[in-house]
Design a protein around this motif. Structure first.
Motif, mmCIF file in Angstrom:
data_model
loop_
_atom_site.group_PDB
_atom_site.id
_atom_site.type_symbol
_atom_site.label_atom_id
_atom_site.label_comp_id
_atom_site.label_asym_id
_atom_site.label_seq_id
_atom_site.Cartn_x
_atom_site.Cartn_y
_atom_site.Cartn_z
ATOM 1 N N THR A 56 1.430 11.080 12.790
ATOM 2 C CA THR A 56 2.859 10.600 11.792
ATOM 3 C C THR A 56 0.685 11.130 10.533
ATOM 4 O OG1 THR A 56 3.917 9.705 12.160
ATOM 5 C CG2 THR A 56 3.963 8.732 10.858
ATOM 6 N N GLY A 57 1.218 11.135 9.262
ATOM 7 C CA GLY A 57 -0.114 10.786 7.949
ATOM 8 C C GLY A 57 0.784 9.501 7.460
ATOM 9 N N TYR A 58 1.431 8.596 7.471
ATOM 10 C CA TYR A 58 1.971 8.159 6.539
ATOM 11 C C TYR A 58 2.620 6.720 7.020
ATOM 12 C CZ TYR A 58 7.047 9.489 5.958
ATOM 13 O OH TYR A 58 7.725 9.761 6.386
ATOM 14 N N VAL A 59 2.874 5.368 6.719
ATOM 15 C CA VAL A 59 3.250 4.609 7.656
ATOM 16 C C VAL A 59 4.958 4.534 6.550
ATOM 17 C CG1 VAL A 59 2.990 2.177 8.660
ATOM 18 C CG2 VAL A 59 1.267 3.873 8.678
ATOM 19 N N ASP A 60 4.263 4.300 5.655
ATOM 20 C CA ASP A 60 6.091 3.739 4.232
ATOM 21 C C ASP A 60 5.187 4.582 3.468
ATOM 22 O OD1 ASP A 60 3.042 2.512 3.590
ATOM 23 O OD2 ASP A 60 4.444 0.203 4.084
ATOM 24 N N GLY A 61 6.164 4.667 2.406
ATOM 25 C CA GLY A 61 6.474 5.014 1.021
ATOM 26 C C GLY A 61 6.887 5.948 0.759
ATOM 27 N N SER A 62 6.800 6.653 -0.329
ATOM 28 C CA SER A 62 7.506 7.916 -1.132
ATOM 29 C C SER A 62 7.159 8.327 -1.440
ATOM 30 C CB SER A 62 8.903 7.117 -1.146
ATOM 31 O OG SER A 62 8.670 6.928 -3.349
ATOM 32 N N LEU A 63 7.583 9.848 -1.739
ATOM 33 C CA LEU A 63 6.603 10.409 -3.090
ATOM 34 C C LEU A 63 7.078 10.567 -4.477
ATOM 35 C CD1 LEU A 63 7.246 14.526 -0.824
ATOM 36 C CD2 LEU A 63 5.675 12.744 -0.946
ATOM 37 N N THR A 64 7.869 9.483 -4.894
ATOM 38 C CA THR A 64 8.390 10.205 -6.490
ATOM 39 C C THR A 64 8.070 8.488 -6.770
ATOM 40 O OG1 THR A 64 10.998 9.256 -5.500
ATOM 41 C CG2 THR A 64 10.124 11.617 -5.973
ATOM 42 N N ASP A 65 8.410 7.015 -6.485
ATOM 43 C CA ASP A 65 8.593 5.767 -7.214
ATOM 44 C C ASP A 65 7.756 5.123 -7.048
ATOM 45 O OD1 ASP A 65 8.570 3.776 -5.241
ATOM 46 O OD2 ASP A 65 9.786 5.593 -4.279
ATOM 47 N N PRO A 66 7.048 4.676 -8.271
ATOM 48 C CA PRO A 66 5.452 4.632 -8.302
ATOM 49 C C PRO A 66 5.172 3.515 -7.630
ATOM 50 C CG PRO A 66 6.143 4.511 -10.855
ATOM 51 C CD PRO A 66 7.754 4.905 -9.662
ATOM 52 N N GLU A 67 6.099 2.140 -6.849
ATOM 53 C CA GLU A 67 5.928 2.408 -5.781
ATOM 54 C C GLU A 67 5.579 2.293 -4.538
ATOM 55 O OE1 GLU A 67 7.452 -2.443 -3.470
ATOM 56 O OE2 GLU A 67 8.189 -2.283 -5.509
ATOM 57 N N GLY A 68 6.825 3.271 -4.191
ATOM 58 C CA GLY A 68 6.611 3.525 -3.146
ATOM 59 C C GLY A 68 5.492 4.835 -2.338
ATOM 60 N N VAL A 69 4.522 5.697 -3.922
ATOM 61 C CA VAL A 69 4.036 6.793 -3.914
ATOM 62 C C VAL A 69 2.249 6.163 -3.660
ATOM 63 C CG1 VAL A 69 1.739 7.863 -5.554
ATOM 64 C CG2 VAL A 69 4.695 8.120 -5.848
ATOM 65 N N GLY A 70 2.268 4.484 -3.892
ATOM 66 C CA GLY A 70 1.363 3.578 -3.517
ATOM 67 C C GLY A 70 1.040 3.257 -2.088
ATOM 68 N N ALA A 71 2.430 2.654 -1.471
ATOM 69 C CA ALA A 71 2.428 2.564 -0.424
ATOM 70 C C ALA A 71 1.396 3.868 0.446
ATOM 71 C CB ALA A 71 3.913 2.440 0.266
ATOM 72 N N LEU A 72 2.173 4.879 -0.004
ATOM 73 C CA LEU A 72 2.288 6.390 1.173
ATOM 74 C C LEU A 72 0.453 6.523 1.028
ATOM 75 C CD1 LEU A 72 4.565 9.395 1.019
ATOM 76 C CD2 LEU A 72 1.915 9.524 0.468
ATOM 77 N N LEU A 73 0.208 6.558 -0.394
ATOM 78 C CA LEU A 73 -1.223 6.599 -0.198
ATOM 79 C C LEU A 73 -2.243 6.196 0.353
ATOM 80 C CD1 LEU A 73 -1.559 8.323 -3.926
ATOM 81 C CD2 LEU A 73 -1.213 9.535 -1.802
ATOM 82 N N SER A 74 -1.655 5.008 0.698
ATOM 83 C CA SER A 74 -2.653 3.826 0.625
ATOM 84 C C SER A 74 -2.656 3.892 2.710
ATOM 85 C CB SER A 74 -2.403 2.137 1.199
ATOM 86 O OG SER A 74 -2.474 1.377 1.287
ATOM 87 N N SER A 75 -1.833 4.228 3.121
ATOM 88 C CA SER A 75 -1.105 4.356 4.353
ATOM 89 C C SER A 75 -1.608 5.380 4.932
ATOM 90 C CB SER A 75 0.098 4.134 4.756
ATOM 91 O OG SER A 75 1.182 5.148 4.239
ATOM 92 N N ALA A 76 -1.165 6.508 4.079
ATOM 93 C CA ALA A 76 -2.565 8.336 4.458
ATOM 94 C C ALA A 76 -3.679 7.965 4.216
ATOM 95 C CB ALA A 76 -2.284 8.764 2.626
ATOM 96 N N GLU A 77 -4.292 6.536 4.019
ATOM 97 C CA GLU A 77 -6.111 6.253 3.985
ATOM 98 C C GLU A 77 -6.406 5.956 5.166
ATOM 99 O OE1 GLU A 77 -8.129 4.637 0.304
ATOM 100 O OE2 GLU A 77 -7.389 5.660 -0.310
ATOM 101 N N ARG A 78 -4.928 5.163 5.006
ATOM 102 C CA ARG A 78 -5.306 4.324 7.073
ATOM 103 C C ARG A 78 -4.634 5.231 8.204
ATOM 104 N NH1 ARG A 78 -2.157 0.397 4.619
ATOM 105 N NH2 ARG A 78 0.011 0.890 6.514
ATOM 106 N N SER A 79 -4.430 6.212 7.520
ATOM 107 C CA SER A 79 -4.173 7.342 8.727
ATOM 108 C C SER A 79 -4.793 8.079 9.198
ATOM 109 C CB SER A 79 -2.973 8.090 8.135
ATOM 110 O OG SER A 79 -1.837 7.264 8.245
ATOM 111 N N VAL A 80 -6.120 8.572 7.901
ATOM 112 C CA VAL A 80 -7.093 10.014 7.839
ATOM 113 C C VAL A 80 -8.129 8.883 8.433
ATOM 114 C CG1 VAL A 80 -8.945 10.063 7.148
ATOM 115 C CG2 VAL A 80 -6.969 10.555 5.928
ATOM 116 N N ALA A 81 -8.258 7.526 8.731
ATOM 117 C CA ALA A 81 -8.657 6.615 9.565
ATOM 118 C C ALA A 81 -8.880 6.164 10.948
ATOM 119 C CB ALA A 81 -9.327 5.138 8.933
ATOM 120 N N ALA A 82 -7.679 6.327 11.381
ATOM 121 C CA ALA A 82 -6.960 6.382 12.762
ATOM 122 C C ALA A 82 -7.179 7.891 13.148
ATOM 123 C CB ALA A 82 -5.241 5.964 13.079
ATOM 124 N N SER A 83 -7.044 8.863 12.666
ATOM 125 C CA SER A 83 -6.961 10.185 13.781
ATOM 126 C C SER A 83 -8.709 10.546 14.184
ATOM 127 C CB SER A 83 -6.719 11.065 12.757
ATOM 128 O OG SER A 83 -7.469 11.608 11.398
#
Length: 259
Positions: A56-83
């Motif tokens: 999984t490349g993200y933990v939460d968030g979405s592609l479209t609403d500003p709050e969800g985008v921020g959460a997705l990008l933040s969790s994507a960065e954490r996913s990169v580190a975990a990978s």
């Protein structure tokens, strides 16, 4: 011609702990895929010696609403580190955040033009993250009729359009043929028309989401068409075993072994 065969450890040998499932898949000659990395002992998984192709490349968030985008990008960065612990496999994304039952956290009935533009912008940022970190994110199509109602950008046609719009080698399609059969069908033509965008193929049969040979899809024919495109990447079984797990794995291997 041969494919890189992988199996999702979340769905087979389910009577065993996840580390033992991974070990058994590795010993059977398959690469391994997992879902939510936050619930796993990643060093223990790495210690099995298995090769991982997706998580999984993200933990939460979405592609479209500003709050969800921020959460997705933040969790994507954490996913990169975990990978990194697992050898930097591909990182999987969906059209929105999903709950533990696979349902969208925020269901969407109608995807607007503004949502499409926002999704392209968000995925462009995801691809930039992938380029910076040397990883590949894969956007998976889903089905809304059976498993994931209310998920936006669910069809393979949708994920293909988004990946093409971003046009980056660090954002590819995870073309899931189980979901595509339910939502769209015409699998061989779908493979032929999107293969230039594909980073991974996932498979299960329909109905039931079990191993190839248990449903209506002629997977040997799909495999032959896939081979004709020159594709030699990952084909992963993301499916339940209809009976004996080892028999299911061999059915998968046989379906995707090109003579």
């Amino acid at each position: 011609m041969s494919f890189d065969l992988a199996v999702c450890a979340e769905m087979v040998h389910r009577d065993q702990p996840i580390v033992e499932r991974v070990r058994r898949l590795h010993e059977s000659g398959f690469a391994v895929e997992i879902w939510d990395w936050t619930t796993k002992d990643l060093p223990a998984l790495a210690a099995t010696g298995a090769r991982f192709t997706s998580m999984t490349g993200y933990v939460d968030g979405s592609l479209t609403d500003p709050e969800g985008v921020g959460a997705l990008l933040s969790s994507a960065e954490r996913s990169v580190a975990a990978s990194r612990v697992l050898g930097t496999p591909n990182l999987n994304l969906h059209g929105t955040g999903l709950d533990p039952n696979g349902l969208p956290v925020r269901p969407v009935e109608t995807v607007t033009g503004a949502m499409w533009l926002a999704a392209v912008e968000t995925l462009t940022r995801v691809a930039e993250l992938g380029k910076r970190e040397g990883v590949v994110f894969c956007l998976e199509n889903l089905n809304t009729a059976v498993d994931h109602p209310g998920t936006p950008f669910a069809r393979a046609a949708d994920t293909a359009a988004l990946v093409a719009a971003v046009d980056s080698p660090h954002l590819r399609m995870n073309l899931d043929l189980y979901h595509a059969q339910i939502g769209e069908g015409n699998l061989i033509e779908l493979v032929r028309s999107t293969i230039h965008l594909v980073g991974e193929i996932q498979v299960a049969d329909v109905p039931g989401r079990c191993e190839p040979g248990t449903g209506e899809i002629r997977y040997p024919a799909v495999a032959a068409a896939l081979a004709e495109t020159g594709y030699e990447g990952v084909v992963a079984m993301e499916a339940w075993a209809s009976g004996d797990p080892d028999a299911a794995l061999e059915a998968f291997r046989e379906a995707f072994t090109i003579a």
